[in-house]
Design a protein around this motif. Structure first.
Motif, PDB file in Angstrom:
ATOM      1  N   GLY A   4       0.798  -1.217   0.000  1.00 38.35           N
ATOM      2  CA  GLY A   4       0.000   0.000   0.000  1.00 38.35           C
ATOM      3  C   GLY A   4       0.829   1.264   0.000  1.00 38.35           C
ATOM      4  O   GLY A   4       0.343   2.332   0.395  1.00 38.35           O
ATOM      5  N   ALA A   5       2.084   1.177  -0.441  1.00 39.17           N
ATOM      6  CA  ALA A   5       2.963   2.348  -0.444  1.00 39.17           C
ATOM      7  C   ALA A   5       2.745   3.184  -1.701  1.00 39.17           C
ATOM      8  O   ALA A   5       2.247   2.700  -2.724  1.00 39.17           O
ATOM      9  CB  ALA A   5       4.419   1.920  -0.349  1.00 39.17           C
ATOM     10  N   GLN A   6       3.142   4.435  -1.618  1.00 39.38           N
ATOM     11  CA  GLN A   6       3.035   5.372  -2.731  1.00 39.38           C
ATOM     12  C   GLN A   6       4.424   5.891  -3.093  1.00 39.38           C
ATOM     13  O   GLN A   6       5.174   6.329  -2.219  1.00 39.38           O
ATOM     14  CB  GLN A   6       2.132   6.546  -2.345  1.00 39.38           C
ATOM     15  CG  GLN A   6       2.034   7.633  -3.406  1.00 39.38           C
ATOM     16  CD  GLN A   6       1.289   8.858  -2.908  1.00 39.38           C
ATOM     17  OE1 GLN A   6       0.876   8.917  -1.744  1.00 39.38           O
ATOM     18  NE2 GLN A   6       1.111   9.843  -3.772  1.00 39.38           N
ATOM     19  N   LEU A   7       4.757   5.798  -4.371  1.00 37.85           N
ATOM     20  CA  LEU A   7       6.037   6.330  -4.831  1.00 37.85           C
ATOM     21  C   LEU A   7       5.945   7.842  -4.962  1.00 37.85           C
ATOM     22  O   LEU A   7       5.119   8.361  -5.709  1.00 37.85           O
ATOM     23  CB  LEU A   7       6.416   5.715  -6.181  1.00 37.85           C
ATOM     24  CG  LEU A   7       7.688   6.272  -6.814  1.00 37.85           C
ATOM     25  CD1 LEU A   7       8.908   5.847  -6.018  1.00 37.85           C
ATOM     26  CD2 LEU A   7       7.817   5.822  -8.262  1.00 37.85           C
ATOM     27  N   LEU A   8       6.788   8.565  -4.223  1.00 43.83           N
ATOM     28  CA  LEU A   8       6.818  10.023  -4.305  1.00 43.83           C
ATOM     29  C   LEU A   8       7.893  10.501  -5.269  1.00 43.83           C
ATOM     30  O   LEU A   8       7.728  11.507  -5.944  1.00 43.83           O
ATOM     31  CB  LEU A   8       7.067  10.617  -2.919  1.00 43.83           C
ATOM     32  CG  LEU A   8       6.056  10.243  -1.831  1.00 43.83           C
ATOM     33  CD1 LEU A   8       6.451  10.863  -0.504  1.00 43.83           C
ATOM     34  CD2 LEU A   8       4.650  10.652  -2.230  1.00 43.83           C
TER      35      LEU A   8
ATOM     36  N   ASN B 197      23.223   3.186  -7.872  1.00 39.62           N
ATOM     37  CA  ASN B 197      22.097   2.886  -6.995  1.00 39.62           C
ATOM     38  C   ASN B 197      20.838   3.642  -7.411  1.00 39.62           C
ATOM     39  O   ASN B 197      20.887   4.579  -8.215  1.00 39.62           O
ATOM     40  CB  ASN B 197      22.432   3.233  -5.542  1.00 39.62           C
ATOM     41  CG  ASN B 197      22.314   4.719  -5.258  1.00 39.62           C
ATOM     42  OD1 ASN B 197      23.035   5.531  -5.842  1.00 39.62           O
ATOM     43  ND2 ASN B 197      21.405   5.091  -4.374  1.00 39.62           N
ATOM     44  N   TRP B 198      19.714   3.196  -6.849  1.00 43.47           N
ATOM     45  CA  TRP B 198      18.437   3.878  -7.008  1.00 43.47           C
ATOM     46  C   TRP B 198      17.961   4.338  -5.642  1.00 43.47           C
ATOM     47  O   TRP B 198      17.995   3.568  -4.678  1.00 43.47           O
ATOM     48  CB  TRP B 198      17.394   2.940  -7.617  1.00 43.47           C
ATOM     49  CG  TRP B 198      17.427   2.910  -9.120  1.00 43.47           C
ATOM     50  CD1 TRP B 198      18.257   2.179  -9.909  1.00 43.47           C
ATOM     51  CD2 TRP B 198      16.582   3.652  -9.997  1.00 43.47           C
ATOM     52  NE1 TRP B 198      17.999   2.416 -11.234  1.00 43.47           N
ATOM     53  CE2 TRP B 198      16.968   3.322 -11.321  1.00 43.47           C
ATOM     54  CE3 TRP B 198      15.545   4.556  -9.810  1.00 43.47           C
ATOM     55  CZ2 TRP B 198      16.344   3.871 -12.434  1.00 43.47           C
ATOM     56  CZ3 TRP B 198      14.914   5.105 -10.919  1.00 43.47           C
ATOM     57  CH2 TRP B 198      15.316   4.766 -12.220  1.00 43.47           C
ATOM     58  N   ARG B 199      17.500   5.584  -5.560  1.00 44.23           N
ATOM     59  CA  ARG B 199      16.931   6.126  -4.328  1.00 44.23           C
ATOM     60  C   ARG B 199      15.418   6.308  -4.536  1.00 44.23           C
ATOM     61  O   ARG B 199      14.977   7.060  -5.380  1.00 44.23           O
ATOM     62  CB  ARG B 199      17.608   7.455  -3.978  1.00 44.23           C
ATOM     63  CG  ARG B 199      16.983   8.270  -2.863  1.00 44.23           C
ATOM     64  CD  ARG B 199      17.265   7.735  -1.484  1.00 44.23           C
ATOM     65  NE  ARG B 199      18.663   7.457  -1.215  1.00 44.23           N
ATOM     66  CZ  ARG B 199      19.529   8.338  -0.669  1.00 44.23           C
ATOM     67  NH1 ARG B 199      19.126   9.561  -0.366  1.00 44.23           N
ATOM     68  NH2 ARG B 199      20.775   7.972  -0.415  1.00 44.23           N
ATOM     69  N   PHE B 200      14.624   5.579  -3.745  1.00 41.38           N
ATOM     70  CA  PHE B 200      13.175   5.684  -3.775  1.00 41.38           C
ATOM     71  C   PHE B 200      12.703   6.472  -2.558  1.00 41.38           C
ATOM     72  O   PHE B 200      13.139   6.203  -1.438  1.00 41.38           O
ATOM     73  CB  PHE B 200      12.520   4.303  -3.725  1.00 41.38           C
ATOM     74  CG  PHE B 200      12.436   3.590  -5.046  1.00 41.38           C
ATOM     75  CD1 PHE B 200      11.211   3.170  -5.546  1.00 41.38           C
ATOM     76  CD2 PHE B 200      13.571   3.322  -5.793  1.00 41.38           C
ATOM     77  CE1 PHE B 200      11.121   2.498  -6.753  1.00 41.38           C
ATOM     78  CE2 PHE B 200      13.501   2.658  -7.002  1.00 41.38           C
ATOM     79  CZ  PHE B 200      12.270   2.241  -7.485  1.00 41.38           C
ATOM     80  N   GLU B 201      11.797   7.412  -2.757  1.00 43.60           N
ATOM     81  CA  GLU B 201      11.103   8.057  -1.657  1.00 43.60           C
ATOM     82  C   GLU B 201       9.687   7.495  -1.644  1.00 43.60           C
ATOM     83  O   GLU B 201       8.913   7.717  -2.584  1.00 43.60           O
ATOM     84  CB  GLU B 201      11.075   9.575  -1.826  1.00 43.60           C
ATOM     85  CG  GLU B 201      10.449  10.292  -0.633  1.00 43.60           C
ATOM     86  CD  GLU B 201      10.429  11.799  -0.797  1.00 43.60           C
ATOM     87  OE1 GLU B 201      10.377  12.509   0.226  1.00 43.60           O
ATOM     88  OE2 GLU B 201      10.456  12.269  -1.954  1.00 43.60           O
ATOM     89  N   LEU B 202       9.348   6.755  -0.599  1.00 40.31           N
ATOM     90  CA  LEU B 202       8.089   6.026  -0.525  1.00 40.31           C
ATOM     91  C   LEU B 202       7.290   6.451   0.693  1.00 40.31           C
ATOM     92  O   LEU B 202       7.837   6.588   1.786  1.00 40.31           O
ATOM     93  CB  LEU B 202       8.347   4.515  -0.454  1.00 40.31           C
ATOM     94  CG  LEU B 202       9.067   3.881  -1.643  1.00 40.31           C
ATOM     95  CD1 LEU B 202       9.485   2.461  -1.311  1.00 40.31           C
ATOM     96  CD2 LEU B 202       8.155   3.886  -2.873  1.00 40.31           C
TER      97      LEU B 202
END
Length: 224
Positions: free
Chosen positions: A98-102, A110-115
């Motif tokens: 149920g997360a939302q990608l911001l 690398n990849w940086r995700f803000e969730l």
């Protein structure tokens, strides 16, 4: 209460990272991910002069169904990507949790995700999911979003923000202290006592609308 986390993934640890693999010094930005039935369409920015090689590599990836230009600017290009998202364990975990990608930004390393997760428990479940799926990831930062009515300054009034910013810049919070409240008052055109009260109230407001927001919300809910 929801919680926001900055999480790093290696490009090899998930399908989208492998599809959008770039060379050192190149940055890829995911603007948004739009659900479309069982699929997810990422909108991706790539900056010049790397467009041609990047576009060819993505289109030739076996998991990619289409990769189309949406906007072209002088320094960057926006693409819409269709791929077999069901193979991507990271994206699957994000959706199931149920997360939302911001925001998401990728480089050669690398990849940086803000969730945004619906709760701390949901974030913990996602971490457990990644561990069990052998997904290489690292949580860099966790923080709570501010209340929607606090405005851009975490609930601070203009005078409180002005006083706190000046105090910070001039070393009031340093050890040893670099400026006194009397000197700050002279700069702000107010009394020594007024500076002290403004800093105290501003600090209290800042804490209440940032690091203490979850505790205060829970206390309010328990009183209802």
């Amino acid at each position: 209460m929801s919680v926001i986390a900055d999480i790093d993934f290696s490009p090899e640890s998930f399908e989208l990272g492998r599809i959008l693999r770039v060379e050192d010094g190149v940055v890829v930005e995911v603007e948004s991910m739009v659900p479309l039935g069982e699929s997810i369409i990422p909108y991706i920015w790539i900056y010049e002069p790397h467009r041609d090689g990047f576009e060819a590599a993505v289109k030739n990836h076996p998991s990619v169904e289409s990769f189309e230009v949406q906007e072209v600017h002088d320094d960057r290009t926006l693409y819409a990507l269709e791929w077999r998202a069901s193979r991507d364990l990271v994206i699957k975990g994000i959706r199931e949790g149920g997360a939302q990608l911001l925001e998401a930004t990728g480089t050669g390393h690398n990849w940086r995700f803000e969730l945004r997760f619906p709760s701390h428990d949901a974030l913990s479940d996602f971490q457990d999911y990644c561990l069990s799926a052998d997904i290489e990831m690292e949580v860099i930062r966790i923080y709570n979003p501010t209340k929607p009515d606090t405005g851009p300054w975490y609930g601070l009034s203009v005078p409180q923000r002005e006083a706190l910013m000046l105090a910070f810049r001039e070393g009031y919070f340093d050890i040893p202290r670099q400026i006194s409240t009397k000197e700050l008052g002279n700069r702000l055109g107010i009394s020594d006592q007024a500076v002290t009260e403004r800093l105290r109230r501003g600090t209290s407001t800042l804490l209440a609308h940032s690091v203490m927001i979850e505790e205060l919300q829970q206390a309010a809910e328990s009183d209802e």
